[in-house]
Design an enzyme around this catalytic site. Structure first.
Site, PDB file in Angstrom:
ATOM      1  N   ASP A  67       0.818  -1.219   0.000  1.00  0.00           N
ATOM      2  CA  ASP A  67       0.000   0.000   0.000  1.00  0.00           C
ATOM      3  C   ASP A  67       0.847   1.263   0.000  1.00  0.00           C
ATOM      4  O   ASP A  67       2.073   1.222   0.174  1.00  0.00           O
ATOM      5  CB  ASP A  67      -0.943  -0.021   1.214  1.00  0.00           C
ATOM      6  CG  ASP A  67      -0.258  -0.496   2.493  1.00  0.00           C
ATOM      7  OD1 ASP A  67       0.975  -0.379   2.593  1.00  0.00           O
ATOM      8  OD2 ASP A  67      -0.950  -0.997   3.383  1.00  0.00           O
ATOM      9  N   ASN A 136      -7.418  -3.541  14.524  1.00  0.00           N
ATOM     10  CA  ASN A 136      -8.806  -3.783  14.092  1.00  0.00           C
ATOM     11  C   ASN A 136      -8.914  -4.946  13.097  1.00  0.00           C
ATOM     12  O   ASN A 136      -9.956  -5.151  12.492  1.00  0.00           O
ATOM     13  CB  ASN A 136      -9.403  -2.515  13.477  1.00  0.00           C
ATOM     14  CG  ASN A 136      -8.663  -2.065  12.225  1.00  0.00           C
ATOM     15  OD1 ASN A 136      -7.706  -2.710  11.792  1.00  0.00           O
ATOM     16  ND2 ASN A 136      -9.099  -0.970  11.634  1.00  0.00           N
ATOM     17  N   HIS A 138      -7.134  -5.280  10.296  1.00  0.00           N
ATOM     18  CA  HIS A 138      -6.859  -4.999   8.886  1.00  0.00           C
ATOM     19  C   HIS A 138      -5.577  -5.686   8.424  1.00  0.00           C
ATOM     20  O   HIS A 138      -4.663  -5.935   9.212  1.00  0.00           O
ATOM     21  CB  HIS A 138      -6.858  -3.485   8.582  1.00  0.00           C
ATOM     22  CG  HIS A 138      -5.675  -2.724   9.047  1.00  0.00           C
ATOM     23  ND1 HIS A 138      -5.714  -1.365   9.284  1.00  0.00           N
ATOM     24  CD2 HIS A 138      -4.400  -3.089   9.309  1.00  0.00           C
ATOM     25  CE1 HIS A 138      -4.531  -0.950   9.655  1.00  0.00           C
ATOM     26  NE2 HIS A 138      -3.713  -1.970   9.689  1.00  0.00           N
ATOM     27  N   GLU A 143      -9.535  -2.305   5.614  1.00  0.00           N
ATOM     28  CA  GLU A 143     -10.187  -2.046   6.894  1.00  0.00           C
ATOM     29  C   GLU A 143     -11.438  -2.926   7.042  1.00  0.00           C
ATOM     30  O   GLU A 143     -11.919  -3.496   6.051  1.00  0.00           O
ATOM     31  CB  GLU A 143     -10.576  -0.564   6.965  1.00  0.00           C
ATOM     32  CG  GLU A 143      -9.410   0.415   6.810  1.00  0.00           C
ATOM     33  CD  GLU A 143      -8.534   0.540   8.062  1.00  0.00           C
ATOM     34  OE1 GLU A 143      -8.504  -0.396   8.889  1.00  0.00           O
ATOM     35  OE2 GLU A 143      -7.859   1.574   8.190  1.00  0.00           O
TER      36      GLU A 143
HETATM   37  P1  PGA Z   1       2.287  -2.011  12.717  1.00  0.00           P
HETATM   38  O1  PGA Z   1       1.076  -2.013  11.709  1.00  0.00           O
HETATM   39  O2  PGA Z   1       3.272  -2.984  12.205  1.00  0.00           O
HETATM   40  O3  PGA Z   1       2.819  -0.584  12.673  1.00  0.00           O
HETATM   41  O4  PGA Z   1       1.730  -2.384  14.043  1.00  0.00           O
HETATM   42  C1  PGA Z   1       0.592  -3.232  11.260  1.00  0.00           C
HETATM   43  C2  PGA Z   1      -0.551  -2.986  10.335  1.00  0.00           C
HETATM   44  O5  PGA Z   1      -1.244  -1.957  10.509  1.00  0.00           O
HETATM   45  O6  PGA Z   1      -0.790  -3.806   9.450  1.00  0.00           O
END
Ligand code: PGA
Length: 243
Positions: A67, A136, A138, A143
């Site tokens: 992304d 959450n 994702h 999302e």
């Molecule tokens: P993080 O994010 O590695 O910064 O915890 C993981 C994600 O949002 O997929």
């Protein structure tokens, strides 16, 4: 879904690095799916080390990132282009032409999504996809509510995602509200998936993921990984404590 539990973040990063290294040894033209965020930083450090000390070469490896924020030029320090360059690509012998990340400032976001999905199909399929997980549920920026058939698309980021990512910016107001992400279906096109999670803040998400085998649903996008037949979860004890 295979689960590997390690003592701490360093051990998670080492295990993930060992698996990636093994795949590159088997196939020096590997197509690697890469993620940004705090979680894969240790993996990238270990891979840089294996490049420097054990000669694991990326000369023929291709990478496809999940992304990019919409509205951030690749020179913006918080863009995922800059993140990947600074934390990984500039330290190894990869050809930058072989690294793919969605364009954050495309003339048309819709066309950029189509172009990027074609990259996944033609440069890929991805042999090994690295994922983190959001609190959450994702994966990528898919999302809650994302369609399981989704391909690369534009998303509006959830408040919790913006909050979690604010530490990469000067202030929370600077975090973009939208991003381009590869979709659930795009992720599931990969041959193999490794999801990494570390720390207490991920314990609830890891528990929900591991309990969702019979409840695959859009409210918890990572649950779709149960529909793929080669997924390995590597977690530390803190992230596994509620299971
Ligand atoms: P993080 O994010 O590695 O910064 O915890 C993981 C994600 O949002 O997929």
């Amino acid at each position: 879904m295979k689960v590997i539990v390690r003592d701490n973040y360093d051990e998670v990063s080492k295990e993930a690095s060992r698996l990636v290294e093994e795949k590159i040894r088997e196939n020096d033209e590997l197509v690697l799916g890469l993620a940004t965020g705090a979680t894969p930083l240790g993996l990238y450090e270990n891979l840089i080390d294996s490049y420097k000390t054990r000669g694991i070469s990326y000369e023929n490896v291709k990478t496809i990132n999940l992304d990019e924020y919409l509205g951030l030029d690749k020179n913006h320090p918080a863009s995922y282009h800059a993140f990947m360059f600074e934390t990984f690509f500039k330290h190894i012998d990869i050809e930058l032409n072989n690294t793919y990340i969605p364009d954050g400032v495309p003339a048309s976001a819709e066309e950029e999504c189509l172009r990027y999905e074609a990259v996944i199909d033609h440069v890929g399929p991805v042999d090994l996809q690295i994922l983190g997980i959001g609190t959450n549920g994702h994966i990528g920026f898919n999302e809650p509510g994302t369609d399981p058939n989704s391909l690369t698309h534009v998303v509006e980021l959830n408040a919790s995602t913006i909050e979690n990512n604010a530490h990469f910016f000067q202030s929370i107001d600077e975090v973009p509200t939208h991003a381009i992400t590869i979709g659930i279906q795009s992720i599931l096109k990969s041959d193999q998936v490794i999801l990494l999670a570390s720390g207490k803040s991920k314990a609830k998400a890891v528990k929900t993921l591991l309990e969702s085998e019979r409840n695959v649903n859009p409210d918890f996008p990572a649950s779709y990984l149960w529909t793929h037949d080669d997924v390995t979860i590597i977690v530390d004890k803190d992230a596994y404590q509620l299971v």
